[in-house]
Every structure is written in C-alpha cells, then in structure tokens.
Design an enzyme around this catalytic site. Structure first.
Site, PDB file in Angstrom:
ATOM      1  N   ASN A 182     -51.781  60.684  16.224  1.00 49.39           N
ATOM      2  CA  ASN A 182     -52.740  61.603  15.602  1.00 49.39           C
ATOM      3  C   ASN A 182     -52.210  63.031  15.661  1.00 49.39           C
ATOM      4  O   ASN A 182     -51.485  63.402  16.596  1.00 49.39           O
ATOM      5  CB  ASN A 182     -54.143  61.470  16.202  1.00 49.39           C
ATOM      6  CG  ASN A 182     -54.207  61.523  17.710  1.00 49.39           C
ATOM      7  OD1 ASN A 182     -53.239  61.183  18.378  1.00 49.39           O
ATOM      8  ND2 ASN A 182     -55.330  61.929  18.244  1.00 49.39           N
TER       9      ASN A 182
ATOM     10  N   GLU B  48     -53.692  66.738  15.324  1.00 49.48           N
ATOM     11  CA  GLU B  48     -54.900  67.575  15.220  1.00 49.48           C
ATOM     12  C   GLU B  48     -54.554  68.979  14.741  1.00 49.48           C
ATOM     13  O   GLU B  48     -53.379  69.351  14.591  1.00 49.48           O
ATOM     14  CB  GLU B  48     -55.612  67.586  16.581  1.00 49.48           C
ATOM     15  CG  GLU B  48     -56.085  66.181  16.959  1.00 49.48           C
ATOM     16  CD  GLU B  48     -56.912  66.127  18.227  1.00 49.48           C
ATOM     17  OE1 GLU B  48     -56.919  67.116  19.004  1.00 49.48           O
ATOM     18  OE2 GLU B  48     -57.559  65.083  18.440  1.00 49.48           O
TER      19      GLU B  48
ATOM     20  N   CYS C 283     -55.595  60.980  11.647  1.00 50.15           N
ATOM     21  CA  CYS C 283     -55.570  59.829  12.552  1.00 50.15           C
ATOM     22  C   CYS C 283     -54.179  59.199  12.560  1.00 50.15           C
ATOM     23  O   CYS C 283     -53.462  59.199  11.547  1.00 50.15           O
ATOM     24  CB  CYS C 283     -56.553  58.767  12.088  1.00 50.15           C
ATOM     25  SG  CYS C 283     -58.270  59.151  12.387  1.00 50.15           S
TER      26      CYS C 283
ATOM     27  N   GLU D 279     -53.273  56.098  12.590  1.00 49.60           N
ATOM     28  CA  GLU D 279     -53.069  54.963  11.680  1.00 49.60           C
ATOM     29  C   GLU D 279     -52.680  55.459  10.290  1.00 49.60           C
ATOM     30  O   GLU D 279     -51.792  54.906   9.641  1.00 49.60           O
ATOM     31  CB  GLU D 279     -54.345  54.121  11.559  1.00 49.60           C
ATOM     32  CG  GLU D 279     -54.792  53.457  12.849  1.00 49.60           C
ATOM     33  CD  GLU D 279     -55.722  54.322  13.682  1.00 49.60           C
ATOM     34  OE1 GLU D 279     -55.582  55.569  13.661  1.00 49.60           O
ATOM     35  OE2 GLU D 279     -56.584  53.752  14.360  1.00 49.60           O
TER      36      GLU D 279
ATOM     37  N   CYS E 292     -60.832  53.877  13.443  1.00 58.40           N
ATOM     38  CA  CYS E 292     -62.064  54.414  12.851  1.00 58.40           C
ATOM     39  C   CYS E 292     -62.307  53.764  11.482  1.00 58.40           C
ATOM     40  O   CYS E 292     -61.417  53.138  10.893  1.00 58.40           O
ATOM     41  CB  CYS E 292     -61.987  55.938  12.738  1.00 58.40           C
ATOM     42  SG  CYS E 292     -61.002  56.524  11.342  1.00 58.40           S
TER      43      CYS E 292
ATOM     44  N   CYS F 208     -59.873  54.718   8.664  1.00 55.39           N
ATOM     45  CA  CYS F 208     -58.547  54.083   8.782  1.00 55.39           C
ATOM     46  C   CYS F 208     -58.600  52.606   8.413  1.00 55.39           C
ATOM     47  O   CYS F 208     -57.651  52.058   7.856  1.00 55.39           O
ATOM     48  CB  CYS F 208     -57.994  54.273  10.192  1.00 55.39           C
ATOM     49  SG  CYS F 208     -57.481  55.974  10.484  1.00 55.39           S
TER      50      CYS F 208
END
Ligand code: THU
Length: 137
Positions: A47, A49, A58, A60, A89, A92
């Site tokens: 990930n 950020e 994310c 994935e 999530c 994803c």
C-alpha cells in the site's frame, strides 16, 4: 493454470516481502500483495499512502496495476499479507474480479507464513463483471 502448493507458498512469501516496502506512515497498517499471472510471472506491491489520505493506494491494486502495465492480464492467484490476516477491501475484490475468474484462489496470510485460502467468489459473491456487459451487447 492451477497454482501448485509451491506457487502458493512463493506468492505468500513475495507478498510478505512487498509488505516490508509498503508506505503506510498514516495508518501504520502495512499490506503486501502478490499476484501470479497466467504466464507464470509474479507481480507484487504494497500500500502507498499519501498526506492527502484519500489518495492512498491499496497493495492489491498496486500489484494488479503493475501486472497489467507489463501486459499480463490474467491473474491465477493473489496473496495478501497483513499483520493480523486482514482480507482485501471491497474495492480491491472488484478490481481483482476484472482480471480473475470467480474460482481464483485468494491467499490471506500473516508475516509468519501462515495463510488460508478462499475463492474470489467467496469474497465477492454474485459479482458484476464484463460478462454482464456482454449479455446486453
Ligand atoms: N489496505 C490495503 O492495502 N488493502 C486492503 O485490501 C485493505 C486496506 C490499506 C489501505 C490503507 O493504506 C491501509 O491499508 C489501512 O486501511
């Protein structure tokens, strides 16, 4: 192509490595993902950020974008590794569905190498996909 046990373990290992490179200074929740593509390649990502929180990516989707950018469009397995075995999530799951079949294995693991496996369909039942669009065209 059905991934072997060796493929699965390698994928979890690559996701664990990718997690160590995650950039998550805000949530401090590092995620690593790795995907195996139809042609046997592995792509991984963590990930990423941002100080503008909603811009975070994310793991994935970072891994999937990397594969697609390299021209590899079919995912035969995905592994995700977090400190506590968190699952992908919803967003994803849907992005994975674009490039994977409903029975594609999703390996959900922790950094000690433990993982369990679910089919994408179990994470995203009755999914919407390109096949739905084709039915009306
Ligand atoms: N995160 C992922 O990378 N993948 C998921 O499927 C769940 C959440 C990231 C987003 C954010 O950087 C952090 O984990 C906390 O939500």
């Amino acid at each position: 192509m059905k991934p072997s046990l060796e493929d699965r373990e390698k994928l979890v290992h690559e996701a664990t490595l990718a997690r160590t490179r995650a950039y998550a200074p805000y949530s401090r929740y590092q995620v690593g993902a790795a995907i195996l593509t139809e042609d046997g390649q592995i792509f991984s990502g963590g990930n990423v950020e941002n100080a503008v929180y909603p811009l975070g990516l994310c793991a994935e989707r970072v891994a999937i974008a990397s594969a697609v950018s390299a021209g590899a469009h079919r995912v035969v397995a995905l592994a995700v590794v977090t400190a506590n075995g968190g699952t992908p999530c919803g967003a994803c799951r849907q992005v994975l569905r674009e490039f994977a079949d409903t029975d594609t294995p999703v390996l959900i693991g922790t950094p000690d190498g433990d993982y369990h496996e679910l089919r994408l369909e179990e994470l995203l039942p009755e999914s919407f996909s390109v096949t739905d669009l084709k039915e009306v065209q």
